[in-house]
Design an enzyme around this catalytic site. Structure first.
Site, mmCIF file in Angstrom:
data_model
loop_
_atom_site.group_PDB
_atom_site.id
_atom_site.type_symbol
_atom_site.label_atom_id
_atom_site.label_comp_id
_atom_site.label_asym_id
_atom_site.label_seq_id
_atom_site.Cartn_x
_atom_site.Cartn_y
_atom_site.Cartn_z
ATOM 1 N N CYS A 81 -1.137 0.877 3.702
ATOM 2 C CA CYS A 81 -1.565 -0.167 4.199
ATOM 3 C C CYS A 81 -0.490 -1.102 4.920
ATOM 4 O O CYS A 81 0.296 -1.818 3.964
ATOM 5 C CB CYS A 81 -2.596 -0.929 3.798
ATOM 6 N N CYS A 93 -0.820 -4.886 4.314
ATOM 7 C CA CYS A 93 -0.923 -5.303 2.850
ATOM 8 C C CYS A 93 0.684 -5.648 2.435
ATOM 9 O O CYS A 93 0.819 -6.664 1.690
ATOM 10 C CB CYS A 93 -1.277 -3.982 1.946
#
Length: 304
Positions: free
Chosen positions: A50, A53
């Protein structure tokens, strides 16, 4: 030529001790649910693949670390532990969920900027407590300016938040020294744990107490001034005069008397004048103007 192997992204673990953790399915109840009974807990749902993230997690860690234990950040890799995310209805990441009193109370999705993250936390955290270090700096300044009563009030405020704050305990001891209550000052200092002995404020208070106790044995200030004036080579009288001048708050004069001895007879009485001057420096602190000036003069004498 093969490209260098890329290590998978993983948020740092334990960046602020128990305030920032990686949480597993097995540890979720104790580390999130039960911990949220004591303080706000944020769960950061992330995954190694991700991209957002990687932007969000460092900001979360920075904000949580700055809150000094008022919030826990629990990071959960949804690739390893998808069950909690599914139960909470997390459908995309990054996602942050807040737990308080054992229940989910709020959340957001996406990589928010720091200001919005702080605003999100503030909604649930309530007003911040006092800035202890700022209070300590204020109290120290009051003490140095001779406002002992005001300083003591601020030290008491600090101790109301952190009862074992070594600097504040030492500060109250300095107030007692200024009041002439030397036994009370010693009792306070003796109660400070040994591991805090090297805290600058504690070392300074101990030095100040030792000097004040010594001052009680050297005699009247006027008498010592007369002795030194009549016999300039009487180093013991000049040494005692320095002790008395320091006890009277006349730091410049105290330093100059000791520098005079060092200039005349550097090794007198096993280097006593230099040792006492260093004790003065400990008591006054490294940023005191007299400490700075006298230290420069001492260096000039010793290395000339």
């Amino acid at each position: 030529m093969q490209p260098a192997e890329q290590k998978p992204f993983s948020p740092s673990n334990g960046a602020a001790g128990a305030d920032i953790i990686d949480v597993t399915l097995q540890g979720f109840r104790a580390e999130v649910m039960e911990e949220s009974l004591r303080r706000l807990v944020l769960i950061d749902f992330w995954a190694p693949w991700c991209g957002p993230c990687k932007q969000l997690t460092p900001i979360l860690e920075k904000v949580v670390a700055s809150l000094r234990g008022r919030v826990r950040l629990a990071k959960m890799d949804i690739d390893k532990y998808p069950q909690i995310a599914e139960k909470l209805g997390i459908q995309s990441i990054p996602a942050v969920v807040a737990f308080q009193n054992g229940q989910m109370v709020d959340g957001f999705m996406g990589a928010l900027p720091e200001g919005e993250i702080r605003a999100f936390i503030d909604r649930w955290l309530g007003p911040a407590g006092p800035d202890v270090e700022a209070l300590f700096a204020e109290a120290q300044a009051l003490l140095e300016s001779g406002e002992s009563d005001a300083a003591e009030a601020v030290f008491a405020q600090i101790l109301g938040v952190e009862p074992e704050h070594a600097g504040a305990l030492a500060g109250v001891a300095r107030v007692r020294i200024a009041q002439g209550a030397l036994a009370a000052a010693r009792e306070l200092l003796d109660a400070i744990p040994a591991q805090h002995a090297n805290v600058p404020a504690v070392a300074a208070a101990r030095a100040a107490l030792a000097l004040q106790e010594q001052a009680g044995a050297v005699g009247d200030l006027a008498y010592l001034l007369a002795r030194v004036e009549n016999v300039p080579t009487d180093h013991q009288a000049r040494y005692d005069l320095a002790v008395a001048l320091n006890a009277a708050g006349r730091r410049d004069g105290a330093a100059q008397e000791l520098l005079n001895i060092i200039k005349r007879e550097r090794s007198w009485n096993d280097d006593s004048a230099r040792k006492l001057l260093l004790q003065f420096f400990d008591s006054w602190g490294p940023v005191d103007p007299t400490t700075r000036s006298a230290r420069r003069q001492l260096s000039s004498l010793l290395f000339s």
